[in-house]
Scaffold this active site. Sequence first.
Site, PDB file in Angstrom:
ATOM      1  CD  GLU A  26      66.321  51.629 -71.326  1.00 31.46           C
ATOM      2  OE1 GLU A  26      66.093  50.665 -70.562  1.00 31.46           O
ATOM      3  OE2 GLU A  26      66.451  52.799 -70.928  1.00 31.46           O
ATOM      4  CG  ASN A  71      65.797  54.691 -66.380  1.00 25.91           C
ATOM      5  OD1 ASN A  71      64.656  54.574 -65.949  1.00 25.91           O
ATOM      6  ND2 ASN A  71      66.847  54.230 -65.729  1.00 25.91           N
ATOM      7  CD  GLU A 172      61.919  52.035 -63.498  1.00 29.20           C
ATOM      8  OE1 GLU A 172      62.917  52.748 -63.278  1.00 29.20           O
ATOM      9  OE2 GLU A 172      61.938  50.790 -63.421  1.00 29.20           O
ATOM     10  CD  GLU A 291      62.121  48.294 -66.848  1.00 27.24           C
ATOM     11  OE1 GLU A 291      63.098  48.168 -66.089  1.00 27.24           O
ATOM     12  OE2 GLU A 291      61.803  49.374 -67.377  1.00 27.24           O
TER      13      GLU A 291
END
Length: 496
Positions: A26, A71, A172, A291
């Site tokens: 990420e 995120n 998410e 994840e």
Amino acid sequence: MKAKILVNKNFEIGDIDKRIYGSFIEHLGRAVYGGIYEPTHETADDMGFRGDVLELIKAVDVPIVRYPGGNFVSGYNWEDGTGDKAKRPRRQELAWKSIETNEVGIDEFQEWAKRANSEVNMAVNLGTRGPADAQNLVEYCNSDRDTVYANMRRVNGFDKPFKIKTWCLGNEMDGAWQMGHKTAEEYGRVATEAAKLMKWTDPDIELVVCGSSGYYIPTFGKWEHEVLRHTYEYIDYISLHQYYGNHENNASYFLSESLQMDGFIKSVAAICDAVKAEKHSKKQVNLSFDEWNIWYHSNNDKTEDWQVAPSLLEDLYNFEDALLVGCMLMTLQNNCDRVKIACLAQLVNVIAPIMTETGGKVWAQTIYYPYLYASRYGRGKTLRTVNTCEKYTAGNGLLVPFIESSVILNEEKRELVLFAVNRNLEESMELELCFEDLGELTVAEHIELYCDDLKAVNTKENEAVAPKNLEVSSNPSTAHTVTLNRQSWNMIRFKY
Ligand code: AHR
């Protein structure tokens, strides 16, 4: 203590999809900048990728890497990471309160993935953006038509499409912390529309819809059900995310968390099948555990906001973490009939098996080793075994077998591989293995990961936790007895 495993060649759970040994990079902390990419590093290649990091990744044989978040993806403009580097915008990145320079984007990452012998598992932004941007990104990456985004890729120097097969529909989206957080209904609708446009652009892609961001989230279950009711016929997988931590400093309880992971997987598979039944569908939706890891050591670390590549989520893993990661990998292998993709989150520096010093050394954390051996030798079919072993009680009355194991048959190599953790912290285990329909087997090697100290960590100067080759008997037989040290992870390879 004694235990027994009965193995029959014909009792298969299923074929292992190699993508269960995937990982995740990420744009977070030093995963990209100072992790895989550091143009001034002495081992950097022509594109600025660290050669020393790449070597450790290639040794694992990581088949797929999820990118660019996490995120992060929920606020990301993918166009920022394409084309002339000098013109790329510097942006405030709201997920991790950092500065993103966009020096690396999909143009570079797909090339890094090739150099790592890996595929990209690409996530699209369904937080602050939507179906049209997702469609454009699929066109940019995969189309060979004479149209605007495919041509934009050509102008940027990539004549051939990247051919990215696996795509995540956001990240998410059930979490209030997520940019563009949605209710299950809002997300179910937007994911359906994005899925349609993306598959119309490239019918060969596979799509992962967001499940809950963890089992303990209050909306878990209801979220999966509602999202699948909208998306079932348009997607291929639903995601699972889960991180564990030894918050109470109770190793026996901590080492039982792989049983929780197993229950989580079975619950999500059951919800998929319930929606399948409601819809009278013939299609099976499988699982992407994209994840999973241990994440708690760095929880109280403090870092200043709005820096480029700050040190975030840099958990230093100890020996007990390696034992649990080993157990979780066996759980994934034992659920290979439903889990087709899984990503150890993450790969470098950020809750990762590989650590670097910016401008300096690279080293393997304790959890690197069970991951390396599972990925390299856990290819083939998982067999369903019958285990006889004492159990202990861990927290809430949960009964936990002292042994965690998986048995993988590799017909091509005529090899049978046992992965096993002895959870007993005091006693070694005499393990009897009985093989049916395999003829006589010989032990090719027994690799052990053992340390006296459950809290021992590896550092750039000292590798306290490293695999050892144990002596093996070379007698061919249909039954073997092996000793598993107390608190140890083991891989035993048999030839048949
Ligand atoms: O892996 C770190 C973070 O954990 C990811 O960005 C997010 O998806 C999850 O909450």
